[in-house]
Design a protein around this motif. Structure first.
Motif, PDB file in Angstrom:
ATOM      1  N   TYR A  64      -1.595   9.110  13.652  1.00 54.15           N
ATOM      2  CA  TYR A  64      -1.479   8.237  12.389  1.00 54.15           C
ATOM      3  C   TYR A  64      -0.895   6.696  12.923  1.00 54.15           C
ATOM      4  CZ  TYR A  64       2.082   5.593  10.003  1.00 54.15           C
ATOM      5  OH  TYR A  64       2.791   4.454   9.470  1.00 54.15           O
TER       6      TYR A  64
ATOM      7  N   HIS B 107      10.702   5.985   9.150  1.00 54.78           N
ATOM      8  CA  HIS B 107       9.564   5.310   9.906  1.00 54.78           C
ATOM      9  C   HIS B 107      10.088   3.998  10.488  1.00 54.78           C
ATOM     10  CE1 HIS B 107       5.902   7.230   8.500  1.00 54.78           C
ATOM     11  NE2 HIS B 107       6.554   7.357   7.536  1.00 54.78           N
TER      12      HIS B 107
ATOM     13  N   ARG C 128       0.931  -1.237  -0.054  1.00 56.13           N
ATOM     14  CA  ARG C 128       0.043   0.132  -0.128  1.00 56.13           C
ATOM     15  C   ARG C 128       1.007   1.084   0.249  1.00 56.13           C
ATOM     16  NH1 ARG C 128       2.039   2.096   4.144  1.00 56.13           N
ATOM     17  NH2 ARG C 128       1.593   1.186   6.147  1.00 56.13           N
TER      18      ARG C 128
ATOM     19  N   SER D  84      -3.245   3.178  11.156  1.00 57.70           N
ATOM     20  CA  SER D  84      -2.514   2.481   9.955  1.00 57.70           C
ATOM     21  C   SER D  84      -2.373   1.139  10.314  1.00 57.70           C
ATOM     22  CB  SER D  84      -1.059   3.373  10.046  1.00 57.70           C
ATOM     23  OG  SER D  84      -0.262   2.539   8.791  1.00 57.70           O
TER      24      SER D  84
ATOM     25  N   ARG E 272       8.310   1.786   3.115  1.00 52.14           N
ATOM     26  CA  ARG E 272       8.245   3.105   3.161  1.00 52.14           C
ATOM     27  C   ARG E 272       9.638   3.659   3.527  1.00 52.14           C
ATOM     28  NH1 ARG E 272       4.621   2.528   8.477  1.00 52.14           N
ATOM     29  NH2 ARG E 272       5.930   1.516   9.879  1.00 52.14           N
TER      30      ARG E 272
ATOM     31  N   ASP F  98      -4.364   8.618   4.086  1.00 52.07           N
ATOM     32  CA  ASP F  98      -4.441   8.850   5.695  1.00 52.07           C
ATOM     33  C   ASP F  98      -4.950  10.045   5.885  1.00 52.07           C
ATOM     34  OD1 ASP F  98      -3.149   6.219   6.078  1.00 52.07           O
ATOM     35  OD2 ASP F  98      -1.153   6.924   6.568  1.00 52.07           O
TER      36      ASP F  98
ATOM     37  N   ALA G 165       0.412   4.926   1.176  1.00 48.77           N
ATOM     38  CA  ALA G 165      -0.375   5.752   2.244  1.00 48.77           C
ATOM     39  C   ALA G 165      -0.179   7.108   2.469  1.00 48.77           C
ATOM     40  CB  ALA G 165      -0.286   4.986   3.635  1.00 48.77           C
ATOM     41  N   PRO G 166      -0.458   7.937   1.567  1.00 47.96           N
ATOM     42  CA  PRO G 166       0.099   9.381   1.550  1.00 47.96           C
ATOM     43  C   PRO G 166      -1.056  10.211   2.370  1.00 47.96           C
ATOM     44  CG  PRO G 166      -1.129   9.064  -0.555  1.00 47.96           C
ATOM     45  CD  PRO G 166      -0.838   7.740   0.104  1.00 47.96           C
ATOM     46  N   SER G 167      -0.636  11.247   2.918  1.00 45.76           N
ATOM     47  CA  SER G 167      -1.551  11.996   3.567  1.00 45.76           C
ATOM     48  C   SER G 167      -1.989  13.097   2.564  1.00 45.76           C
ATOM     49  CB  SER G 167      -0.976  12.656   4.946  1.00 45.76           C
ATOM     50  OG  SER G 167      -0.834  11.676   5.814  1.00 45.76           O
TER      51      SER G 167
ATOM     52  N   ARG H 158      -4.003   4.111  -0.018  1.00 42.95           N
ATOM     53  CA  ARG H 158      -4.770   4.407   1.212  1.00 42.95           C
ATOM     54  C   ARG H 158      -4.641   5.893   1.586  1.00 42.95           C
ATOM     55  NH1 ARG H 158      -2.173   1.758   5.823  1.00 42.95           N
ATOM     56  NH2 ARG H 158      -1.470   3.694   6.533  1.00 42.95           N
TER      57      ARG H 158
END
Ligand code: GLU
Length: 440
Positions: free
Chosen positions: A185, A207, A6, A189, A203, A42, A8-10, A40
């Motif tokens: 977050y 992270h 996935r 997640s 990622r 976020d 998963a950007p904001s 996805r």
């Protein structure tokens, strides 16, 4: 189980080079293994998330050819987070805290002044149920922390970094939910990754610590953690990615006439042991993608390298791949002639203007150019006309090399350099060519 990745950007801004690289690698890995690639959003931060950014993210992914197999939005899943949150509270893994930001700051400063790490002291864990009830009755609203298991390091085998661990005892129990009820977050997640059966989380290495914490969250929710791959971050040519590039969205590259496949070709290989190849499609990048080729050193992104790569790719693209982005009237024959001189597709318009004119009249060699016009007028207009013209002029004037060619190029195109004149002259056409030679 289907391999699932996935991105998963904001949706709080536009995608930049670093995000796009993450998206690309998730897509490539999924494609290579016949898996699924999810988008996805976020968007639990309702203040900063915007629909226009979400639309731009979708549009940029489509432009790059990284089409997701499914899309989810965290804002649609708040009920599910509440459920899992309640389960963790019931299990004692999430606990209420009432400290204000100011109180926490004071404690932090005291710890630091005593040379101790500024880790949350878990004072709230010592509150009795009665004390908690009393605070709530008095109107205090808690924020909530996830209680880390600090007995042993969290270990995982990272697909890029190899054996990895973090020591939870060095971390504060993370706040997972704010006093206003909104989620941070970390926990949503994990809940999503479980529910969406994500098998691989790919990622940036910023992270890594989160992963240690999240592995404990997976376990607390009774799930097996996914595999992790943490990529070295991207830097610019001079250290950190410059502010301009760091925030430059894909619109910047699109407007600069960069091919999306050039961005993919560079970002697929940046920071790996594979050489960057001027591919015209994504498939060869899929075939070669392998975390084993990734290094630990920061990958350097150089816009000049992107432009060079773009030119190499453009020189291989057929007319059909670009036809809908060319200036009106520019046909396949023109593409063949002009293509070798383009760095970006945007340059096509520039050369097409040279073909269509007007071009500034040449200020020199008026006699020579007048003779060239007369000669040209008498020649058959066919594929060999340029060589016939220059051959005849050479014989008649004894000019050669630059003196023979450059005045003609200048008069016909207004420039000193450019595509092969043999092809260009045909595009300019007989009438315009005669007019330009006689304008001198
Ligand atoms: N929204 C997070 C970010 O953009 C996602 C990180 C992740 O991949 O889990 O940093």
């Amino acid at each position: 189980m289907t391999l699932t990745t996935r991105f998963a950007p904001s949706p709080t801004g536009y995608l930049h080079v670093g995000n796009v690289r993450t998206a690309l690698h998730n897509w490539l890995f999924a494609r290579k293994h016949g898996g699924r690639f999810l988008l996805r959003l976020d968007d639990t931060d309702t203040e900063r998330s915007r629909a226009e950014y979400a639309d731009a993210i979708r549009a940029d992914l489509a432009w790059l050819g990284l089409v997701p197999d499914a899309e989810y939005r965290q804002s649609d899943r708040l009920g599910r987070y509440d459920e899992q949150f309640a389960a963790l509270v019931a299990a004692g893994r999430v606990y209420p805290c009432f400290e204000t930001a100011e109180e926490l700051e004071v404690r932090r400063k005291i710890q630091l002044s005593r040379g101790r790490p500024p880790v949350y002291d878990r004072a709230a864990l010592k509150l009795t149920p009665d004390e908690i009830a009393a605070k709530q009755a008095a109107g205090a609203r808690p924020h909530w922390r996830f209680r880390l298991d600090t007995d042993a390091p969290v270990r995982w085998h990272d697909l890029i970094r190899g054996e990895s661990h973090i020591d939870p005892a060095s971390l504060s129990d993370p706040v997972v939910r704010r006093a206003d009820g909104s989620y941070l977050y970390m926990l949503p997640s994990v809940i999503d990754d479980i529910d969406m059966a994500v098998t691989h989380v790919i990622r940036g290495e910023d992270h890594v610590t989160n992963s240690g914490v999240q592995i404990q969250m997976f376990e607390a929710l009774g799930a097996k953690p996914p595999a992790f791959a943490h990529e070295a971050l991207i830097t610019g040519t001079e250290g950190a990615l410059s502010k301009r590039l760091g925030s430059a969205g894909m619109a910047h590259f699109r407007e600069a006439g960069i091919e999306p496949v050039a961005i993919a070709a560079l970002l697929a290989r940046l920071g790996t042991s594979d050489s960057v190849e001027p591919v015209t499609r994504l498939d060869p990048l899929v075939a070669h993608f392998d975390f084993a080729h990734f290094g630990r050193a920061a990958a350097r992104f150089d816009e000049a390298e992107l432009r060079q790569l773009n030119a190499r790719i453009l020189h291989q693209l057929g007319f059909d791949a670009v036809a809908d982005r060319l200036p009106p009237g520019m046909d396949a024959a023109a593409w063949e002639v002009l293509r070798p001189n383009l760095e970006t597709l945007a340059d096509a318009a520039d050369w097409w203007n040279v073909v269509e004119g007007p071009v500034p009249p040449s200020a020199e060699d008026a006699d020579y150019l007048a003779r060239a016009a007369d000669t040209l007028e008498a020649l058959p207009w066919d594929e060999g006309v340029w060589s016939a013209l220059t051959g005849a002029l050479k014989a008649a004037t004894e000019r050669k090399g630059k003196a023979l060619f450059l005045p003609l190029r200048r008069a016909l195109t207004g420039r000193d350099h450019g595509p092969e004149m043999a092809g260009l002259l045909l595009l300019i056409g007989r009438d315009r060519a005669l007019e330009r030679l006689r304008a001198a």
